[in-house]
Design a protein around this motif. Structure first.
Motif, PDB file in Angstrom:
ATOM      1  N   GLY A 127       9.512  -9.436 -11.314  1.00  0.00           N
ATOM      2  CA  GLY A 127       8.326  -8.599 -11.523  1.00  0.00           C
ATOM      3  C   GLY A 127       7.045  -9.376 -11.304  1.00  0.00           C
ATOM      4  O   GLY A 127       6.084  -8.856 -10.726  1.00  0.00           O
ATOM      5  N   TRP A 128       7.038 -10.626 -11.741  1.00  0.00           N
ATOM      6  CA  TRP A 128       5.890 -11.509 -11.494  1.00  0.00           C
ATOM      7  C   TRP A 128       5.729 -11.731  -9.994  1.00  0.00           C
ATOM      8  O   TRP A 128       4.619 -11.718  -9.460  1.00  0.00           O
ATOM      9  N   GLY A 129       6.849 -11.920  -9.301  1.00  0.00           N
ATOM     10  CA  GLY A 129       6.799 -12.099  -7.853  1.00  0.00           C
ATOM     11  C   GLY A 129       6.271 -10.874  -7.132  1.00  0.00           C
ATOM     12  O   GLY A 129       5.474 -10.983  -6.195  1.00  0.00           O
ATOM     13  N   VAL A 130       6.714  -9.694  -7.561  1.00  0.00           N
ATOM     14  CA  VAL A 130       6.234  -8.444  -6.945  1.00  0.00           C
ATOM     15  C   VAL A 130       4.729  -8.319  -7.098  1.00  0.00           C
ATOM     16  O   VAL A 130       4.040  -7.839  -6.193  1.00  0.00           O
ATOM     17  N   GLU A 131       4.211  -8.764  -8.237  1.00  0.00           N
ATOM     18  CA  GLU A 131       2.759  -8.713  -8.437  1.00  0.00           C
ATOM     19  C   GLU A 131       2.043  -9.646  -7.468  1.00  0.00           C
ATOM     20  O   GLU A 131       0.949  -9.326  -6.973  1.00  0.00           O
ATOM     21  N   ILE A 132       2.646 -10.789  -7.150  1.00  0.00           N
ATOM     22  CA  ILE A 132       2.065 -11.686  -6.138  1.00  0.00           C
ATOM     23  C   ILE A 132       2.032 -10.978  -4.791  1.00  0.00           C
ATOM     24  O   ILE A 132       1.023 -11.019  -4.069  1.00  0.00           O
ATOM     25  N   THR A 133       3.130 -10.330  -4.443  1.00  0.00           N
ATOM     26  CA  THR A 133       3.189  -9.577  -3.183  1.00  0.00           C
ATOM     27  C   THR A 133       2.090  -8.525  -3.126  1.00  0.00           C
ATOM     28  O   THR A 133       1.399  -8.384  -2.112  1.00  0.00           O
ATOM     29  N   ARG A 134       1.919  -7.795  -4.214  1.00  0.00           N
ATOM     30  CA  ARG A 134       0.890  -6.743  -4.255  1.00  0.00           C
ATOM     31  C   ARG A 134      -0.498  -7.336  -4.042  1.00  0.00           C
ATOM     32  O   ARG A 134      -1.313  -6.771  -3.299  1.00  0.00           O
ATOM     33  N   ARG A 135      -0.757  -8.474  -4.658  1.00  0.00           N
ATOM     34  CA  ARG A 135      -2.076  -9.092  -4.539  1.00  0.00           C
ATOM     35  C   ARG A 135      -2.342  -9.587  -3.122  1.00  0.00           C
ATOM     36  O   ARG A 135      -3.473  -9.528  -2.636  1.00  0.00           O
ATOM     37  N   VAL A 136      -1.304 -10.093  -2.455  1.00  0.00           N
ATOM     38  CA  VAL A 136      -1.458 -10.518  -1.065  1.00  0.00           C
ATOM     39  C   VAL A 136      -1.772  -9.314  -0.185  1.00  0.00           C
ATOM     40  O   VAL A 136      -2.662  -9.350   0.665  1.00  0.00           O
ATOM     41  N   ILE A 137      -1.024  -8.229  -0.401  1.00  0.00           N
ATOM     42  CA  ILE A 137      -1.211  -7.012   0.402  1.00  0.00           C
ATOM     43  C   ILE A 137      -2.615  -6.439   0.212  1.00  0.00           C
ATOM     44  O   ILE A 137      -3.261  -5.996   1.163  1.00  0.00           O
ATOM     45  N   LYS A 138      -3.090  -6.469  -1.013  1.00  0.00           N
ATOM     46  CA  LYS A 138      -4.391  -5.877  -1.342  1.00  0.00           C
ATOM     47  C   LYS A 138      -5.554  -6.847  -1.150  1.00  0.00           C
ATOM     48  O   LYS A 138      -6.702  -6.504  -1.435  1.00  0.00           O
ATOM     49  N   ASP A 139      -5.257  -8.053  -0.673  1.00  0.00           N
ATOM     50  CA  ASP A 139      -6.303  -9.069  -0.444  1.00  0.00           C
ATOM     51  C   ASP A 139      -7.106  -9.374  -1.702  1.00  0.00           C
ATOM     52  O   ASP A 139      -8.333  -9.543  -1.655  1.00  0.00           O
ATOM     53  N   GLU A 140      -6.434  -9.449  -2.823  1.00  0.00           N
ATOM     54  CA  GLU A 140      -7.126  -9.769  -4.063  1.00  0.00           C
ATOM     55  C   GLU A 140      -7.475 -11.255  -4.094  1.00  0.00           C
ATOM     56  O   GLU A 140      -6.705 -12.098  -3.625  1.00  0.00           O
ATOM     57  N   GLU A 168       1.441 -10.751 -17.506  1.00  0.00           N
ATOM     58  CA  GLU A 168       1.321  -9.488 -18.241  1.00  0.00           C
ATOM     59  C   GLU A 168       2.759  -9.034 -18.482  1.00  0.00           C
ATOM     60  O   GLU A 168       3.351  -8.333 -17.674  1.00  0.00           O
ATOM     61  N   PHE A 169       3.307  -9.470 -19.604  1.00  0.00           N
ATOM     62  CA  PHE A 169       4.760  -9.426 -19.795  1.00  0.00           C
ATOM     63  C   PHE A 169       5.343  -8.029 -19.643  1.00  0.00           C
ATOM     64  O   PHE A 169       6.327  -7.825 -18.923  1.00  0.00           O
ATOM     65  N   GLY A 170       4.753  -7.048 -20.317  1.00  0.00           N
ATOM     66  CA  GLY A 170       5.327  -5.701 -20.307  1.00  0.00           C
ATOM     67  C   GLY A 170       5.418  -5.096 -18.924  1.00  0.00           C
ATOM     68  O   GLY A 170       6.483  -4.655 -18.480  1.00  0.00           O
ATOM     69  N   SER A 171       4.289  -5.101 -18.208  1.00  0.00           N
ATOM     70  CA  SER A 171       4.262  -4.473 -16.886  1.00  0.00           C
ATOM     71  C   SER A 171       5.134  -5.237 -15.896  1.00  0.00           C
ATOM     72  O   SER A 171       5.803  -4.645 -15.041  1.00  0.00           O
ATOM     73  N   MET A 172       5.160  -6.563 -15.997  1.00  0.00           N
ATOM     74  CA  MET A 172       5.957  -7.359 -15.067  1.00  0.00           C
ATOM     75  C   MET A 172       7.446  -7.222 -15.340  1.00  0.00           C
ATOM     76  O   MET A 172       8.264  -7.246 -14.416  1.00  0.00           O
ATOM     77  N   PHE A 173       7.804  -7.077 -16.593  1.00  0.00           N
ATOM     78  CA  PHE A 173       9.207  -6.835 -16.932  1.00  0.00           C
ATOM     79  C   PHE A 173       9.672  -5.510 -16.332  1.00  0.00           C
ATOM     80  O   PHE A 173      10.762  -5.416 -15.747  1.00  0.00           O
ATOM     81  N   VAL A 174       8.827  -4.481 -16.452  1.00  0.00           N
ATOM     82  CA  VAL A 174       9.174  -3.155 -15.901  1.00  0.00           C
ATOM     83  C   VAL A 174       9.289  -3.239 -14.375  1.00  0.00           C
ATOM     84  O   VAL A 174      10.237  -2.697 -13.792  1.00  0.00           O
ATOM     85  N   LYS A 175       8.335  -3.911 -13.738  1.00  0.00           N
ATOM     86  CA  LYS A 175       8.401  -4.071 -12.280  1.00  0.00           C
ATOM     87  C   LYS A 175       9.676  -4.798 -11.865  1.00  0.00           C
ATOM     88  O   LYS A 175      10.319  -4.452 -10.866  1.00  0.00           O
ATOM     89  N   GLY A 176      10.026  -5.816 -12.626  1.00  0.00           N
ATOM     90  CA  GLY A 176      11.232  -6.569 -12.324  1.00  0.00           C
ATOM     91  C   GLY A 176      12.481  -5.727 -12.462  1.00  0.00           C
ATOM     92  O   GLY A 176      13.396  -5.808 -11.628  1.00  0.00           O
ATOM     93  N   LEU A 177      12.524  -4.915 -13.494  1.00  0.00           N
ATOM     94  CA  LEU A 177      13.666  -4.025 -13.691  1.00  0.00           C
ATOM     95  C   LEU A 177      13.761  -3.014 -12.559  1.00  0.00           C
ATOM     96  O   LEU A 177      14.856  -2.734 -12.041  1.00  0.00           O
ATOM     97  N   GLN A 178      12.621  -2.471 -12.146  1.00  0.00           N
ATOM     98  CA  GLN A 178      12.609  -1.525 -11.030  1.00  0.00           C
ATOM     99  C   GLN A 178      13.060  -2.200  -9.736  1.00  0.00           C
ATOM    100  O   GLN A 178      13.824  -1.620  -8.953  1.00  0.00           O
ATOM    101  N   ALA A 179      12.600  -3.430  -9.503  1.00  0.00           N
ATOM    102  CA  ALA A 179      13.003  -4.161  -8.304  1.00  0.00           C
ATOM    103  C   ALA A 179      14.502  -4.435  -8.314  1.00  0.00           C
ATOM    104  O   ALA A 179      15.166  -4.396  -7.268  1.00  0.00           O
ATOM    105  N   PHE A 180      15.052  -4.708  -9.498  1.00  0.00           N
ATOM    106  CA  PHE A 180      16.488  -4.923  -9.624  1.00  0.00           C
ATOM    107  C   PHE A 180      17.260  -3.658  -9.254  1.00  0.00           C
ATOM    108  O   PHE A 180      18.270  -3.711  -8.540  1.00  0.00           O
ATOM    109  N   VAL A 181      16.770  -2.508  -9.713  1.00  0.00           N
ATOM    110  CA  VAL A 181      17.397  -1.229  -9.358  1.00  0.00           C
ATOM    111  C   VAL A 181      17.360  -1.021  -7.848  1.00  0.00           C
ATOM    112  O   VAL A 181      18.345  -0.578  -7.236  1.00  0.00           O
ATOM    113  N   ILE A 182      16.224  -1.336  -7.242  1.00  0.00           N
ATOM    114  CA  ILE A 182      16.090  -1.215  -5.783  1.00  0.00           C
ATOM    115  C   ILE A 182      17.135  -2.070  -5.074  1.00  0.00           C
ATOM    116  O   ILE A 182      17.802  -1.621  -4.133  1.00  0.00           O
ATOM    117  N   SER A 183      17.299  -3.308  -5.533  1.00  0.00           N
ATOM    118  CA  SER A 183      18.271  -4.203  -4.895  1.00  0.00           C
ATOM    119  C   SER A 183      19.692  -3.667  -5.046  1.00  0.00           C
ATOM    120  O   SER A 183      20.500  -3.776  -4.112  1.00  0.00           O
TER     121      SER A 183
END
Length: 210
Positions: free
Chosen positions: A35-48, A56-71
Motif C-alpha cells: 500500500g505504501w508502494g502504491v502511494e509512491i506510484t500515485r505520486r509519480v503519476i500525479k507529479d507530486e 498513513e497507516f490506515g489508508s495504506m493498509f487498505v490500499k495494500g489489501l486491495q492490491a493483494f486482491v488485484i494480484s
C-alpha cells in the motif's frame, strides 16, 4: 524512463531516513508495504513534489489489501492451469497406462500455457497497479483490456520494472548483513524502487496509448 532515478529519488527527500524507518516498521503488518508502494506510484503519476510519502497507516493498509486482491485475481488463470497436475494422482490410483499418458500430455500443455501467462503477468500486474494507483478502486485495475493496452503501448517500460525488481531482489537481502532492522530498511527501499518505476512506466504508457 529514467531507470536510475528510481534508485536515487528517495535521498532527495530531507526526511528520507525517517520515512524509510517508519515505513519499514509499519511493513511488519501484512499488506502495508504494498500500500505504501502504491502511494509512491500515485505520486509519480500525479507529479507530486514529495514522491516519498509519510506513513498513513490506515489508508495504506487498505490500499495494500486491495492490491493483494488485484494480484490474486490476476493469478486465477495460473491456479486453473495448475489444476491438471492433479491428474497425475489418478493413474497412481487406477494404475491405468492410458490415463498416465493423457495426464502427462495435459499437464505438459497446461504447464506451457502457464509459463506463457506467467511471463505476461510480469508485465500486466505492474500496469494494473499503475491503473489502480491512478484511478483508485479495484475495478480500475481489473479493466483487463485497458491494462493490456498499456503493456502493448510501452512493453519496454514494464520490462524495466521487471529489471528493477530483479536488482531489488539483490539489494533487499543485503540489510541482513547488518541486522534484522537493516533487512527491513533495504526491503522498504526496494519497494520504493519498484513502485517508482511502475509510476514512470504507467505515465509513459498512458501517453503513448493516447
Amino acid at each position: 524512463m529514467e531507470f536510475g532515478k528510481a534508485f536515487s529519488f528517495q535521498f532527495k527527500d530531507p526526511d528520507w531516513l525517517k520515512k524509510i524507518i517508519i515505513a519499514s516498521l509499519a511493513s511488519l503488518v501484512p499488506f502495508f508495504a504494498i500500500g505504501w508502494g502504491v502511494e509512491i506510484t500515485r505520486r509519480v503519476i500525479k507529479d507530486e513534489p514529495e514522491p516519498l510519502p509519510r506513513v498513513e497507516f490506515g489508508s495504506m493498509f487498505v490500499k495494500g489489501l486491495q492490491a493483494f486482491v488485484i494480484s490474486i485475481v490476476y493469478m486465477i488463470p495460473l491456479i486453473i492451469l495448475g489444476l491438471p497436475n492433479l491428474l497425475w494422482m489418478v493413474p497412481a490410483a487406477s494404475e491405468g497406462e492410458a490415463m498416465t499418458y493423457i495426464a502427462g500430455a495435459v499437464s505438459v500443455c497446461c504447464g506451457g500455457l502457464a509459463l506463457i501467462y506467467l511471463i505476461l503477468l510480469w508485465f500486466m500486474l505492474p500496469a494494473a497497479y499503475g491503473k489502480f494507483a491512478d484511478e483508485g478502486g479495484i475495478g480500475a485495475a481489473l479493466k483487463f483490456k485497458e491494462v493490456f493496452a498499456l503493456v502493448r503501448a510501452y512493453p519496454v517500460g514494464f520490462l524495466l520494472v521487471l529489471a528493477g525488481s530483479l536488482v531489488g531482489g539483490i539489494i533487499a537481502p543485503l540489510g541482513g548483513i547488518l541486522c534484522g532492522i537493516g533487512a527491513l530498511l533495504t526491503q522498504t527501499y526496494t519497494t520504493s524502487v519498484i513502485f517508482q518505476l511502475i509510476g514512470q512506466a504507467y505515465k509513459e504508457a498512458t501517453a503513448l496509448k493516447v
